[in-house]
Write a protein that holds these residues in place. Structure first.
Motif, short mmCIF file in Angstrom:
data_model
loop_
_atom_site.label_atom_id
_atom_site.label_comp_id
_atom_site.label_asym_id
_atom_site.label_seq_id
_atom_site.Cartn_x
_atom_site.Cartn_y
_atom_site.Cartn_z
N ALA A 101 0.81 -1.21 0.00
CA ALA A 101 0.00 0.00 0.00
C ALA A 101 0.84 1.26 0.00
N LEU A 102 0.32 2.26 -0.69
CA LEU A 102 0.79 3.62 -0.46
C LEU A 102 -0.08 4.08 0.70
N ALA A 103 0.52 4.33 1.86
CA ALA A 103 -0.27 4.61 3.05
C ALA A 103 0.43 5.66 3.91
N PRO A 104 -0.33 6.39 4.73
CA PRO A 104 0.29 7.38 5.59
C PRO A 104 1.46 6.80 6.39
N GLY A 105 2.58 7.50 6.36
CA GLY A 105 3.75 7.07 7.11
C GLY A 105 4.63 6.07 6.40
N GLY A 106 4.31 5.74 5.14
CA GLY A 106 5.12 4.77 4.41
C GLY A 106 5.32 5.25 2.98
N PHE A 107 5.20 4.34 2.03
CA PHE A 107 5.26 4.74 0.63
C PHE A 107 4.06 5.63 0.33
N HIS A 108 4.28 6.65 -0.48
CA HIS A 108 3.16 7.48 -0.92
C HIS A 108 3.49 8.15 -2.23
N GLY A 109 2.45 8.48 -2.97
CA GLY A 109 2.64 9.25 -4.19
C GLY A 109 2.67 10.71 -3.79
N MET A 110 3.68 11.44 -4.27
CA MET A 110 3.76 12.87 -3.96
C MET A 110 3.53 13.63 -5.26
#
Lengths: 157, 197
Positions: A101-110
């Motif tokens: 998952a792209l999830a808060p506090g980890g991987f994320h799309g910016m």
């Protein structure tokens, strides 16, 4: 071009429930794509979503693209020795049979270089590129700034 | 039996040594405790969005929830402020005894982008503070937190900030009470906070 983007946005905005649907490409299933509202377009936006690899071979998310941001990138929040930093990452592994998952506090799309402020209730398309499965476009639903997870009946945080 | 003078001196010396040893044991046993219990009162002197200088004295009698961050931060800062907003909502009437503070580690840019609008979007009670470089550095040192500007050509304006992402709880008399590590759910913060109010 701008008119096309606007038209696309209007079309997607009319179907907010799409964000809760599961989109498939090959062995990959993507769901619960959401973002947070922004104040203006000067600060970067964010994208979170859930990816399931139903196949028997590992895959990886290697890119994100959207018409609403000039420079969308994958980042990972890393907290090490009590310090949070957010390095740019080239890919996120999606191992066979697992959910990533792209999830808060980890991987994320910016989403840098937003073409417009993201408002609660808006939706926009996001194309994900997987190493093996290829491209798939999902609808990202913009939630409030204080949102913590997708607002779907069976959402996973 | 009669003790010789030498024997008396030796017994006296042994007695002193025993007392000294005992005192040392008591002292060394208590020393770490007293250090841990000593009040740690982090401080700051920073202007709010309207330019008024704020210090802990302004909030005497209230519990402070202090977060150091920057408004260009897409993931960690909104996630934490969202939890703080949830805590403030769930506190109900007791919320008036709690003051959340957002201290900018990127004050120049944050003032340019708009500080108060950012925090208000999460919760109207969150007060944003942004000083100059020196004031910011002094506040961070007082809270013993770390922040650093990292050049990153791919980032907006060419840099990102790395920073301590925890939430700090300060008591009504200014004492540092505890920290909530990054990712602590609002319910856990609330459960810790409520009995204190």
């Amino acid at each position: 071009m701008k008119r096309v983007i606007l038209a696309t946005l209007v079309v997607f905005a009319a179907m907010p429930a799409l964000a809760c649907e599961t989109v498939r490409v090959g062995d990959i299933e993507v769901e619960h794509a959401w973002s947070r509202a922004t104040i203006g377009a000067d600060r970067p936006g964010v994208v979170y979503l859930s990816i399931r690899n139903t196949g028997s071979t590992d895959d990886a998310l290697i890119g994100v693209a959207t018409p609403i941001a000039g420079m969308p990138m994958l980042h990972e929040t890393v907290v090490s020795d009590g310090i949070a930093s957010m390095p740019h990452t080239m890919s996120m592994p999606v191992p066979a049979g697992q959910t990533a998952a792209l999830a808060p506090g980890g991987f994320h799309g910016m989403l840098m270089g937003l073409t417009q402020a993201l408002k609660k209730g808006d939706s926009f398309p996001l194309t994900l590129t997987f190493e093996t499965a290829g491209d798939v476009t999902v609808t990202v639903e913009v939630l409030g700034m204080g949102a913590k997870e997708a607002e779907c009946p069976n959402a996973q945080p | 039996m009669r003790l010789t003078r030498l024997q008396k001196i030796l017994w006296a010396a042994a007695g002193v040594a025993a007392l000294a040893y005992g005192a040392l044991m008591v002292f060394s046993d208590r020393a770490p405790v007293s250090v841990a219990e000593a009040a740690f009162r982090p401080t700051f002197s920073l202007p709010d969005a309207e330019g008024r200088l704020r210090t802990p004295a302004d909030f005497a009698g209230k519990h402070l929830l202090v977060f150091f961050g920057f408004t260009n931060c897409p993931d960690v800062c909104p996630t934490t402020l969202a939890e703080v907003a949830q805590v403030m909502d769930d506190l109900g009437e007791e919320a008036e005894n709690v003051q959340p503070l957002f201290i900018s580690v990127d004050p120049e840019r944050d003032r340019r982008l708009g500080l108060a609008a950012f925090t208000a979007a999460f919760h109207p009670t969150i007060l944003a503070l942004a000083g100059d470089t020196e004031q910011t550095r002094a506040a961070a040192e007082s809270f013993k937190i770390f922040f650093e500007r990292q050049d990153d050509a791919a980032a907006p304006d060419g840099y990102m900030m790395s920073h301590s992402p925890a939430l700090y709880l300060i008591g009504p008399d200014g004492d540092w009470l505890r920290q909530f590590t990054y990712g602590t759910p609002a319910a856990d913060i609330l459960a810790d906070l409520q009995p204190r109010l």
